[in-house]
Every structure is written in C-alpha cells, then in structure tokens.
Design a protein around this motif. Structure first.
Motif, PDB file in Angstrom:
ATOM      1  N   GLU A  48       0.865  -1.177   0.000  1.00 58.50           N
ATOM      2  CA  GLU A  48       0.000   0.000   0.000  1.00 58.50           C
ATOM      3  C   GLU A  48       0.907   1.234   0.000  1.00 58.50           C
ATOM      4  O   GLU A  48       2.070   1.146   0.394  1.00 58.50           O
ATOM      5  N   PRO A  49       0.377   2.400  -0.407  1.00 58.83           N
ATOM      6  CA  PRO A  49       1.222   3.608  -0.415  1.00 58.83           C
ATOM      7  C   PRO A  49       1.873   3.904   0.939  1.00 58.83           C
ATOM      8  O   PRO A  49       3.028   4.296   0.999  1.00 58.83           O
ATOM      9  N   TRP A  50       1.149   3.713   2.025  1.00 61.39           N
ATOM     10  CA  TRP A  50       1.737   4.005   3.339  1.00 61.39           C
ATOM     11  C   TRP A  50       2.861   3.039   3.684  1.00 61.39           C
ATOM     12  O   TRP A  50       3.780   3.393   4.430  1.00 61.39           O
ATOM     13  N   HIS A  51       2.838   1.808   3.119  1.00 62.48           N
ATOM     14  CA  HIS A  51       3.962   0.886   3.316  1.00 62.48           C
ATOM     15  C   HIS A  51       5.230   1.461   2.677  1.00 62.48           C
ATOM     16  O   HIS A  51       6.319   1.398   3.246  1.00 62.48           O
ATOM     17  N   ALA A  54       6.661   4.296   4.739  1.00 65.19           N
ATOM     18  CA  ALA A  54       7.394   3.778   5.897  1.00 65.19           C
ATOM     19  C   ALA A  54       8.734   3.175   5.475  1.00 65.19           C
ATOM     20  O   ALA A  54       9.746   3.354   6.161  1.00 65.19           O
ATOM     21  N   CYS A  55       8.746   2.490   4.330  1.00 66.25           N
ATOM     22  CA  CYS A  55      10.001   1.910   3.826  1.00 66.25           C
ATOM     23  C   CYS A  55      11.011   2.997   3.507  1.00 66.25           C
ATOM     24  O   CYS A  55      12.193   2.886   3.859  1.00 66.25           O
ATOM     25  N   ALA A  58      12.345   4.335   6.804  1.00 65.58           N
ATOM     26  CA  ALA A  58      13.199   3.350   7.475  1.00 65.58           C
ATOM     27  C   ALA A  58      14.543   3.204   6.759  1.00 65.58           C
ATOM     28  O   ALA A  58      15.596   3.122   7.403  1.00 65.58           O
ATOM     29  N   LEU A  59      14.517   3.189   5.439  1.00 59.54           N
ATOM     30  CA  LEU A  59      15.763   3.053   4.675  1.00 59.54           C
ATOM     31  C   LEU A  59      16.672   4.263   4.858  1.00 59.54           C
ATOM     32  O   LEU A  59      17.888   4.118   5.013  1.00 59.54           O
ATOM     33  N   ALA A  60      16.087   5.460   4.847  1.00 55.38           N
ATOM     34  CA  ALA A  60      16.895   6.670   5.037  1.00 55.38           C
ATOM     35  C   ALA A  60      17.530   6.682   6.428  1.00 55.38           C
ATOM     36  O   ALA A  60      18.713   6.989   6.579  1.00 55.38           O
ATOM     37  N   VAL A  61      16.759   6.306   7.450  1.00 59.11           N
ATOM     38  CA  VAL A  61      17.292   6.270   8.814  1.00 59.11           C
ATOM     39  C   VAL A  61      18.344   5.175   8.941  1.00 59.11           C
ATOM     40  O   VAL A  61      19.413   5.386   9.530  1.00 59.11           O
ATOM     41  N   ALA A  62      18.090   4.000   8.365  1.00 63.83           N
ATOM     42  CA  ALA A  62      19.062   2.902   8.441  1.00 63.83           C
ATOM     43  C   ALA A  62      20.365   3.294   7.754  1.00 63.83           C
ATOM     44  O   ALA A  62      21.460   3.001   8.253  1.00 63.83           O
ATOM     45  N   GLN A  63      20.260   3.972   6.624  1.00 59.51           N
ATOM     46  CA  GLN A  63      21.462   4.408   5.917  1.00 59.51           C
ATOM     47  C   GLN A  63      22.217   5.448   6.737  1.00 59.51           C
ATOM     48  O   GLN A  63      23.452   5.399   6.834  1.00 59.51           O
ATOM     49  N   GLU A  87      21.084  -0.372   0.052  1.00 57.43           N
ATOM     50  CA  GLU A  87      21.069   0.176  -1.312  1.00 57.43           C
ATOM     51  C   GLU A  87      20.165  -0.646  -2.231  1.00 57.43           C
ATOM     52  O   GLU A  87      19.421  -0.093  -3.029  1.00 57.43           O
ATOM     53  N   GLN A  88      20.230  -1.959  -2.132  1.00 57.68           N
ATOM     54  CA  GLN A  88      19.380  -2.809  -2.967  1.00 57.68           C
ATOM     55  C   GLN A  88      17.912  -2.565  -2.653  1.00 57.68           C
ATOM     56  O   GLN A  88      17.083  -2.412  -3.557  1.00 57.68           O
ATOM     57  N   ALA A  89      17.576  -2.529  -1.381  1.00 58.95           N
ATOM     58  CA  ALA A  89      16.189  -2.282  -0.979  1.00 58.95           C
ATOM     59  C   ALA A  89      15.755  -0.877  -1.377  1.00 58.95           C
ATOM     60  O   ALA A  89      14.632  -0.676  -1.860  1.00 58.95           O
ATOM     61  N   GLU A  90      16.642   0.076  -1.196  1.00 59.21           N
ATOM     62  CA  GLU A  90      16.359   1.463  -1.569  1.00 59.21           C
ATOM     63  C   GLU A  90      16.012   1.573  -3.051  1.00 59.21           C
ATOM     64  O   GLU A  90      15.027   2.210  -3.424  1.00 59.21           O
ATOM     65  N   ASP A  91      16.816   0.955  -3.903  1.00 54.29           N
ATOM     66  CA  ASP A  91      16.560   0.997  -5.346  1.00 54.29           C
ATOM     67  C   ASP A  91      15.198   0.403  -5.692  1.00 54.29           C
ATOM     68  O   ASP A  91      14.464   0.946  -6.517  1.00 54.29           O
ATOM     69  N   ALA A  92      14.855  -0.699  -5.049  1.00 51.45           N
ATOM     70  CA  ALA A  92      13.578  -1.358  -5.328  1.00 51.45           C
ATOM     71  C   ALA A  92      12.399  -0.498  -4.875  1.00 51.45           C
ATOM     72  O   ALA A  92      11.410  -0.342  -5.608  1.00 51.45           O
ATOM     73  N   VAL A  93      12.484   0.093  -3.682  1.00 50.72           N
ATOM     74  CA  VAL A  93      11.385   0.920  -3.162  1.00 50.72           C
ATOM     75  C   VAL A  93      11.238   2.188  -4.008  1.00 50.72           C
ATOM     76  O   VAL A  93      10.123   2.568  -4.380  1.00 50.72           O
TER      77      VAL A  93
END
Length: 138
Positions: A48-51, A54-55, A58-63, A87-93
């Motif tokens: 969903e858009p809100w997912h 959140a991703c 979360a990715l920006a904070v984790a990085q 980075e891999q997850a970031e690219d996908a999101v």
C-alpha cells in the motif's frame, strides 16, 4: 546506542553525507544481486502507499545509522555490508514509488518532507536526493 546527531560535518575520512560511502550501484550490476533486486521490486508491487512511505523513512534512517556506525572503527566493515543491502532495498522501493508517481498522495509527500528530508537524516543518506532525481527523471 548510536544516536544520529544533527551535525553533518565531515566524517572520519573527510567526506560528508553519502560521498564517503562506496558506490554500491557498481557492486549491484552482477547476476545474483540483480535477481535479488528484481525479486524485491516484484514483492513491493503489493504494498500500500503508506507501506512505501514507511520503507522510504526506514531506509533513510538505516542508511544514516550505517554512516554513524562506520565512524566507529570496530563497526566499519559491518556498516559497509549493511549499506549494500540497504542500497538494494532502496533501489527497489524508489523504483516502485516512481512507477506509482501519478497516484502518489499528497499525504505521502508531506510525510517525506517531515521524515525523510529531516536534516539529521538527509545529510547522511543518499535516499532523499536519489528519490527526487528519480521522480524528476520519470
């Protein structure tokens, strides 16, 4: 624990922001990593858009945390490995957000501006800039 300070001064290598991290896009161009990225992108289609909001946060904070951890000598190697996965997850999101660009709700943009572009996060994470570049390119 590790705390992300608001100070974006140069890191221990003299680089600020994401400039001190290795270019993980060059590392992702092989076959297994591409397969992982493709699988993540397919999985994100059901979010969903809100997912996705959140991703992104979360990715920006984790990085940003991985940059902080890399400043501590004992954790430097672990931070690099973590950054590659992020980075891999970031690219996908980001790819999925761009695919849905026409239907991104204003609420999401407001969320991004408060959470993702928060100075303590955005000065250490390449995600905010990458998100803007990809949205503009689409």
């Amino acid at each position: 624990g590790v705390r992300i300070s608001g100070d974006c001064s140069a890191d221990s290598n003299g680089a600020s922001g994401s400039e001190g991290r290795p270019d993980t896009n060059a590392l992702i161009s092989g076959d297994p990593a591409t397969d992982v990225t493709d699988a993540m992108q397919q999985s994100l289609e059901v979010f969903e858009p809100w997912h996705l909001d959140a991703c992104l946060h979360a990715l920006a904070v984790a990085q940003a945390l991985s940059v902080e951890l890399s400043r501590q000598p004992s954790a430097a190697a672990a931070a690099v490995v973590t950054a590659i996965t992020i980075e891999q997850a970031e690219d996908a999101v980001i790819s999925e957000v761009c695919r849905r660009r026409e239907s991104v709700p204003e609420r999401s943009v407001r969320f991004w501006s408060v959470r993702i572009f928060e100075p303590a996060v955005s000065c250490r994470s390449s995600l905010p800039g990458k998100l803007l570049r990809e949205l503009q390119r689409q």
